[in-house]
Motif scaffolding. Structure first.
Motif, PDB file in Angstrom:
ATOM      1  N   PRO A 183       0.804  -1.240   0.000  1.00 43.42           N
ATOM      2  CA  PRO A 183       0.000   0.000   0.000  1.00 43.42           C
ATOM      3  C   PRO A 183       0.827   1.277   0.000  1.00 43.42           C
ATOM      4  O   PRO A 183       0.291   2.350  -0.292  1.00 43.42           O
ATOM      5  N   PHE A 184       2.105   1.182   0.328  1.00 36.91           N
ATOM      6  CA  PHE A 184       2.967   2.369   0.369  1.00 36.91           C
ATOM      7  C   PHE A 184       3.798   2.514  -0.900  1.00 36.91           C
ATOM      8  O   PHE A 184       4.719   3.324  -0.959  1.00 36.91           O
ATOM      9  N   THR A 185       3.455   1.739  -1.942  1.00 37.27           N
ATOM     10  CA  THR A 185       4.178   1.791  -3.203  1.00 37.27           C
ATOM     11  C   THR A 185       3.235   2.226  -4.315  1.00 37.27           C
ATOM     12  O   THR A 185       2.039   2.471  -4.092  1.00 37.27           O
ATOM     13  N   TRP A 187       2.054   0.400  -6.513  1.00 37.18           N
ATOM     14  CA  TRP A 187       1.123  -0.689  -6.812  1.00 37.18           C
ATOM     15  C   TRP A 187       0.056  -0.825  -5.729  1.00 37.18           C
ATOM     16  O   TRP A 187      -0.529  -1.886  -5.561  1.00 37.18           O
ATOM     17  N   ARG A 188      -0.203   0.239  -5.006  1.00 39.69           N
ATOM     18  CA  ARG A 188      -1.152   0.187  -3.891  1.00 39.69           C
ATOM     19  C   ARG A 188      -2.565  -0.209  -4.320  1.00 39.69           C
ATOM     20  O   ARG A 188      -3.321  -0.760  -3.531  1.00 39.69           O
ATOM     21  N   ASP A 189      -2.926   0.065  -5.582  1.00 38.29           N
ATOM     22  CA  ASP A 189      -4.288  -0.222  -6.037  1.00 38.29           C
ATOM     23  C   ASP A 189      -4.530  -1.695  -6.341  1.00 38.29           C
ATOM     24  O   ASP A 189      -5.654  -2.094  -6.640  1.00 38.29           O
ATOM     25  N   LEU A 191      -4.365  -4.141  -4.225  1.00 39.10           N
ATOM     26  CA  LEU A 191      -5.032  -4.792  -3.096  1.00 39.10           C
ATOM     27  C   LEU A 191      -6.249  -3.991  -2.653  1.00 39.10           C
ATOM     28  O   LEU A 191      -6.292  -2.771  -2.834  1.00 39.10           O
ATOM     29  N   ALA A 193      -8.869  -1.946  -0.386  1.00 38.32           N
ATOM     30  CA  ALA A 193      -8.684  -0.995   0.718  1.00 38.32           C
ATOM     31  C   ALA A 193      -9.564  -1.403   1.896  1.00 38.32           C
ATOM     32  O   ALA A 193     -10.444  -0.656   2.337  1.00 38.32           O
ATOM     33  N   TYR A 198      -5.648  -6.490   5.800  1.00 37.97           N
ATOM     34  CA  TYR A 198      -4.321  -6.205   6.342  1.00 37.97           C
ATOM     35  C   TYR A 198      -4.173  -6.759   7.753  1.00 37.97           C
ATOM     36  O   TYR A 198      -3.073  -7.151   8.157  1.00 37.97           O
TER      37      TYR A 198
END
Length: 283
Positions: A183-185, A187-189, A191, A193, A198
């Protein structure tokens, strides 16, 4: 009594405790699934959700296998039953690894594939991963004679056995750490939300960290490692199906508004309310 015999007796006692501690919550979860079977099947039929139906079937299969394994090992005694025990262990692990891998693979596909295509891709990838790991275990157990699942009275604290579980734990730790960092890169989308996913990843990371620590301790010939690894093993076999249900299925089965929507849609479809719209669209 020699030190080796004491170690064997302690390991056997721990194994019996582990079987009972795993069997009871597994039986309780089976009873819970059976209690909610009729409404669950009704909702799955109305929703026509292939992925939910697949996960629900997975839970029934691995929970039943796990409970049968516990009963068989408690009823049968003696090393002459080692083959049947190993086969049940392998089948149970195959189902659980396939389920565990499918959760990650399905969610990583995001909105790239349609529902059916995403499910097919998920089953192929997760099934292949579980099959590959099972083949490695078969090689260890039946070709190299390394009892991955059973206590070895001739020398259980050897790295040929515990290095497998160490590497397995490290690989899983790397996977779940990557999911938590994603989520901090950019590619966050990929996974969803959803906080529940998590939390699931954190639980699995903590579990495999315990597996790794326990493997290192036992491989280093420290008896305390059996307790650490035993706790991790119990958490995995007794709690993982419950964790999957709570994280991914409980909300689906408990959504009353979805029940109303599905019932309304089903009644409208049976009454033929969508036939004219379908004909007009192609008329």
């Amino acid at each position: 009594m020699t030190a080796a015999m004491q170690q064997q007796q302690q390991a056997i006692t721990l194994c019996c405790w582990s079987l009972q501690a795993t069997g009871l919550p597994t039986l309780a979860f089976l009873a819970f699934l059976a209690w909610g079977l009729k409404p669950a099947l009704r909702k799955l039929q109305r929703s026509r959700s292939h992925i939910m139906a697949t996960y629900y079937g997975f839970l029934w299969g691995i929970t039943g296998l796990n409970f049968f394994r516990c009963i068989l090992q408690m009823v049968q005694t003696g090393s002459n039953h080692a083959t049947s025990w190993n086969v049940l262990w392998l089948l149970t692990r195959f189902g659980m690894i396939a389920l565990e891998a499918s959760v990650v693979v399905y969610l990583l596909q995001g909105y790239v594939s349609s529902g059916r295509q995403a499910l097919l891709n998920t089953l192929v990838v997760s099934g292949s991963a579980a099959l590959l790991e099972t083949l490695v275990k078969v090689l260890y157990i039946f070709a190299l004679h390394v009892p991955l699942f059973l206590y070895d009275p001739t020398g259980d604290m050897r790295w040929s056995k515990w290095s497998f579980w160490l590497l397995h734990g490290l690989a899983a730790m790397l996977c779940y750490t990557a999911l938590l960092v994603l989520p901090f890169t950019q590619w966050r989308d990929l996974l969803p939300a959803k906080a529940s996913f998590y939390k699931y990843a954190v639980c699995m990371l903590m579990l495999y960290t315990t597996v790794t620590v326990g493997s290192i301790l036992v491989g280093s010939k420290l008896m305390a490692g059996y307790c650490v690894f035993g706790v991790a093993s119990w958490l995995y076999y007794a709690s993982y199906p419950v964790l999957v249900y709570v994280t991914f299925l409980a909300e689906f089965f408990a959504d009353e508004q979805l029940d109303i929507d599905l019932l309304y849609y089903s009644e409208m479809r049976e009454a033929g309310c969508f036939d004219d719209a379908y004909d007009d669209s192609f008329g």
